[in-house]
Design an enzyme around this catalytic site. Structure first.
Site, PDB file in Angstrom:
ATOM      1  N   ASP A 159       0.846  -1.205   0.000  1.00  0.00           N
ATOM      2  CA  ASP A 159       0.000   0.000   0.000  1.00  0.00           C
ATOM      3  C   ASP A 159       0.884   1.259   0.000  1.00  0.00           C
ATOM      4  O   ASP A 159       0.564   2.252  -0.646  1.00  0.00           O
ATOM      5  CB  ASP A 159      -0.918  -0.028   1.226  1.00  0.00           C
ATOM      6  CG  ASP A 159      -1.583  -1.384   1.368  1.00  0.00           C
ATOM      7  OD1 ASP A 159      -2.274  -1.795   0.423  1.00  0.00           O
ATOM      8  OD2 ASP A 159      -1.374  -2.067   2.400  1.00  0.00           O
ATOM      9  N   HIS A 187      -4.440  -3.614   6.629  1.00  0.00           N
ATOM     10  CA  HIS A 187      -4.318  -3.858   5.181  1.00  0.00           C
ATOM     11  C   HIS A 187      -5.701  -4.281   4.691  1.00  0.00           C
ATOM     12  O   HIS A 187      -5.997  -5.461   4.509  1.00  0.00           O
ATOM     13  CB  HIS A 187      -3.272  -4.945   4.911  1.00  0.00           C
ATOM     14  CG  HIS A 187      -3.179  -5.311   3.455  1.00  0.00           C
ATOM     15  ND1 HIS A 187      -2.836  -4.407   2.468  1.00  0.00           N
ATOM     16  CD2 HIS A 187      -3.416  -6.483   2.813  1.00  0.00           C
ATOM     17  CE1 HIS A 187      -2.854  -5.008   1.298  1.00  0.00           C
ATOM     18  NE2 HIS A 187      -3.208  -6.270   1.484  1.00  0.00           N
TER      19      HIS A 187
END
Ligand code: NAD
Ligand code: LMR
Length: 327
Positions: A159, A187
């Site tokens: 990410d 996440h």
């Protein structure tokens, strides 16, 4: 010649494993002078594919690859190991959330946590990649009570890297010129990509891109990128996930670059109002000795504080769902 270190990769016959193993053996994680012994853990139906992968590793004639162990027994896979990539878990399909995988994947990390506790080396460190990564890391950590908690991380580096690339594409900058990006929390779609501290060259990133683009395009694009890739590829990210795992462990082992930090999901100490008792992504610096520190003293605005609250709440809910897997 330096003594080899044992490195375990679970799910070694899978898609991420196929990108990851060759780069570890080439020296991209532990450096060009550190030999490795790869201990590859799979489940019985995948052992023949794993043998094929091992044949290819052999055919690369990597000077740093001193030995390989192929096994479906976690007690063998984690025996004497110093660094582990816990990738082996089922990926989600289109339309699913990562948390929908908890029931199927969570139990994998109970047995592996116990095997780590029984067999891993004293300097053991693990990066959990298999989804839902934060909660799987919590399960593994909780089942390995003799290993210090901070040795268990989950991966939000993908990410983080996605964020750098989106900022670079918007501004024309090179990713190397972007510093101090942060991913907070889980996440999952509730993650909080925060650019309020980021700099592009000497400029504040938020001024370079504007708040409107940040809120209406950047945040949702980064948070839902995994789903977009599944839709496009018909399978979840693999090479970029392996790359992120390499970046995470390379920096944890060898150190983060000067003047920058990285996003790592680590056992929460309650910093910035995150709940304790979960694995939460924070900005971290690593000195290069296998430890990390959560960056302290950042000013966090109300928008980000609210995001931290929501993603923390989601992690507490996931923890409640797996309560029977925690010891
Ligand atoms: P894959 O299906 O290609 O491979 C997974 C492998 O794990 C398979 O070979 C399977 O046999 C193996 N496996 C299953 N149970 C196991 C066990 N108990 N022990 C050892 N191995 C086992 O999947 P993939 O694309 O490699 O993805 C693996 C995991 O990583 C998925 O859960 C995926 O959602 C996750 N992922 C996480 C991130 C992240 O950013 N954290 C990014 C991408 C993928
Ligand atoms: C990703 O972010 O690409 C992975 O977590 C895979 C997924 O399920 O989205």
């Amino acid at each position: 010649m330096t003594n080899p270190i044992k490195v375990t990769v679970t799910g070694a016959a899978g898609h991420i494993g196929y990108s990851l193993l060759f780069r570890i053996a080439a020296g991209e994680v532990f450096g060009p002078k550190q030999p490795v012994i790869l201990q590859m853990l799979e489940i019985p139906p995948a052992m023949s594919v794993l043998e094929g992968t091992a044949m290819e590793l052999q055919d690369c004639a990597f000077p740093l690859l001193h030995d390989m162990v192929l096994t479906d027994d976690p007690m063998v896979g984690f025996d004497g190991t110093s660094w582990a990539f816990l990738v082996g878990a089922f990926p989600r399909k289109a339309g699913m959330d990562r948390a929908d995988l908890i029931g199927r994947n969570g139990p994998i990390f109970v047995g592996q946590g116990k095997a780590i506790n029984a067999r891993a080396a004293d300097d053991f460190h693990a990066l959990i990649v298999g989804n839902p990564a934060n909660t799987n890391a919590l399960i593994a950590m909780s089942n390995a009570p003799d290993v210090p908690n901070e040795r268990f991380n989950a991966m939000t580096r993908l990410d983080h890297n996605r964020s750098l690339s989106q900022l670079a594409a918007k501004t024309g900058a090179n990713v190397a010129d972007i510093k101090q990006m942060i991913i907070w929390g889980n996440h999952s779609n509730t993650m909080v990509p925060d650019i309020y501290h980021a700099k592009i060259g000497r400029k504040k990133a938020i001024n370079a891109v504007g708040k409107r683009w940040y809120k209406s395009y950047f945040k949702p694009t980064v948070a839902t990128r995994g789903g977009a890739i599944i839709k496009a590829r018909g399978a979840s990210s693999a090479a970029s996930a392996a790359n992120a795992a390499i970046c995470h462990v390379r920096d944890w082992y060898g150190g983060t670059r000067k003047g920058d930090w990285v996003s790592m999901a680590v056992p929460s100490d309650g910093s910035y109002g995150a709940p304790e008792g979960v694995i939460f992504s924070f900005p971290c610096v690593c000195p290069g000795d296998g430890t990390y520190q959560i960056v302290q003293g950042l000013d966090v605005n109300e928008e980000i504080q609210e995001g931290i609250r929501k993603t923390g709440e989601e992690l507490l809910n996931e923890k409640a769902v797996v309560a029977d897997l925690l010891s």
